[in-house]
Design an enzyme around this catalytic site. Structure first.
Site, PDB file in Angstrom:
ATOM      1  N   ARG A   1       9.420   7.565   5.275  1.00 29.58           N
ATOM      2  CA  ARG A   1       9.153   8.963   5.641  1.00 29.58           C
ATOM      3  C   ARG A   1       9.800   9.326   6.983  1.00 29.58           C
ATOM      4  O   ARG A   1      10.266  10.448   7.171  1.00 29.58           O
ATOM      5  CB  ARG A   1       7.647   9.218   5.665  1.00 29.58           C
ATOM      6  CG  ARG A   1       7.028   9.227   4.275  1.00 29.58           C
ATOM      7  CD  ARG A   1       5.506   9.195   4.323  1.00 29.58           C
ATOM      8  NE  ARG A   1       4.969  10.319   5.080  1.00 29.58           N
ATOM      9  CZ  ARG A   1       3.686  10.409   5.440  1.00 29.58           C
ATOM     10  NH1 ARG A   1       2.835   9.426   5.150  1.00 29.58           N
ATOM     11  NH2 ARG A   1       3.263  11.467   6.110  1.00 29.58           N
TER      12      ARG A   1
ATOM     13  N   ARG B   1       0.824  -1.203   0.000  1.00 30.72           N
ATOM     14  CA  ARG B   1       0.000   0.000   0.000  1.00 30.72           C
ATOM     15  C   ARG B   1       0.864   1.262   0.000  1.00 30.72           C
ATOM     16  O   ARG B   1       2.007   1.224   0.431  1.00 30.72           O
ATOM     17  CB  ARG B   1      -0.892   0.022   1.250  1.00 30.72           C
ATOM     18  CG  ARG B   1      -1.888  -1.114   1.319  1.00 30.72           C
ATOM     19  CD  ARG B   1      -2.632  -1.099   2.630  1.00 30.72           C
ATOM     20  NE  ARG B   1      -1.788  -1.523   3.752  1.00 30.72           N
ATOM     21  CZ  ARG B   1      -2.185  -1.565   5.017  1.00 30.72           C
ATOM     22  NH1 ARG B   1      -3.408  -1.172   5.337  1.00 30.72           N
ATOM     23  NH2 ARG B   1      -1.369  -1.978   5.965  1.00 30.72           N
TER      24      ARG B   1
ATOM     25  N   ASP C   1       0.300   5.526   1.128  1.00 28.42           N
ATOM     26  CA  ASP C   1      -0.606   6.414   1.855  1.00 28.42           C
ATOM     27  C   ASP C   1      -1.141   7.534   0.976  1.00 28.42           C
ATOM     28  O   ASP C   1      -0.658   7.740  -0.146  1.00 28.42           O
ATOM     29  CB  ASP C   1       0.114   7.029   3.055  1.00 28.42           C
ATOM     30  CG  ASP C   1       0.388   6.028   4.162  1.00 28.42           C
ATOM     31  OD1 ASP C   1      -0.308   5.000   4.218  1.00 28.42           O
ATOM     32  OD2 ASP C   1       1.308   6.276   4.969  1.00 28.42           O
TER      33      ASP C   1
ATOM     34  N   TYR D   1      12.473   2.986  -2.806  1.00 27.93           N
ATOM     35  CA  TYR D   1      11.696   4.210  -2.637  1.00 27.93           C
ATOM     36  C   TYR D   1      12.616   5.406  -2.841  1.00 27.93           C
ATOM     37  O   TYR D   1      13.813   5.336  -2.581  1.00 27.93           O
ATOM     38  CB  TYR D   1      11.117   4.302  -1.223  1.00 27.93           C
ATOM     39  CG  TYR D   1       9.928   3.423  -0.949  1.00 27.93           C
ATOM     40  CD1 TYR D   1       8.635   3.880  -1.157  1.00 27.93           C
ATOM     41  CD2 TYR D   1      10.105   2.126  -0.451  1.00 27.93           C
ATOM     42  CE1 TYR D   1       7.536   3.080  -0.881  1.00 27.93           C
ATOM     43  CE2 TYR D   1       9.019   1.313  -0.180  1.00 27.93           C
ATOM     44  CZ  TYR D   1       7.731   1.796  -0.394  1.00 27.93           C
ATOM     45  OH  TYR D   1       6.653   0.989  -0.123  1.00 27.93           O
TER      46      TYR D   1
END
Length: 245
Positions: free
Chosen positions: A198, A51, A53, A111
């Protein structure tokens, strides 16, 4: 039935995240809506590598789904893209064995996190990078990042809301690169926890700004407590770049 593997890209700005949520606009919801139209009202479930966000983007998300339709492989992307909103695109599709699984077969992910280093707001970057107006030492960031590479318990770098018990992950690479007024973080690992990238980015930015000592990362890891790490960087700078199989 035939199983299909798709590489997709999307702008997450106006989505409530990837996963279907009641009453909210999501990437999965749009994919399944397009597939339902293509299958004349039949529900087709989509499974993703993971997933993302609300506000988070993807350049290389991977999904799979099963279909009974006999459409030439070169026409599948054209058909689906004609039914998807402009923010979502199929960039590659292929048939795979019936036991392929987009999530469980993934060996690792990359990422990227983009920081716009400027005191001036740029309306054209506001949804695609985190504007950071303060001075940063990239040397300090690189020094701290080196201590995060390897296999560690990343409890300090994941959301306290996560339900995953095993928080040991391997970070294989962290690259910190400057390109004009952009600072680009590249994280590659065998798996990532909820909000992990993050929080890593937010913590490293605190190191770069002088709020944290570059040598403090081993201590932060050892504490295994979310409060030991830095702030969670905002979603718009984050991109799921690639999934490895």
């Amino acid at each position: 039935m035939q199983r299909f593997k798709c590489n997709i890209t999307y702008d997450g700005t106006h989505f409530a995240g990837y996963q279907v949520q009641p009453g909210k606009r999501t990437v999965q919801g749009e994919l399944e809506r397009a597939l339902k139209k293509l299958h004349k009202g039949e529900d087709i479930k989509v499974t993703a590598s993971g997933r993302t966000d609300a506000g988070v983007h993807a350049r290389g998300q991977v999904i799979h789904f099963d279909s009974p339709l006999n459409i030439p492989i070169e026409k599948w992307g054209i058909a689906l893209n004609s039914l998807l909103p402009d923010e979502v695109a199929i960039i590659g599709i292929e048939t795979v064995p019936d036991d392929f699984h987009a999530r469980f077969d993934a060996k690792g992910k990359e990422y990227r996190y983009l920081v716009h280093r400027s005191s001036r707001r740029d309306p054209f970057k506001r949804h695609y990078a985190y504007q950071y107006p303060y001075p940063l030492s990239t040397d300090a960031i690189k020094q701290a990042a080196a201590d995060l590479i390897g296999t560690h318990d990343f409890t300090s770098f994941c959301s306290a809301k996560t339900e995953v018990e095993d928080k040991v992950r391997e970070l294989q690479e962290i690259e910190v690169r400057e390109s004009g007024d952009m600072l680009i973080f590249r994280f590659r690992g065998n798996g990532f926890l909820y909000n992990m990238v993050r929080i890593l980015a937010g913590t490293l930015l605190e190191v770069g700004s002088g709020e944290r000592d570059p040598d403090s990362m081993p201590s932060v890891l050892k504490k295994k407590n979310r409060s030991a790490a830095g702030k969670t960087a905002p979603p718009q700078g984050l991109y799921l770049w690639k999934v490895f199989y």
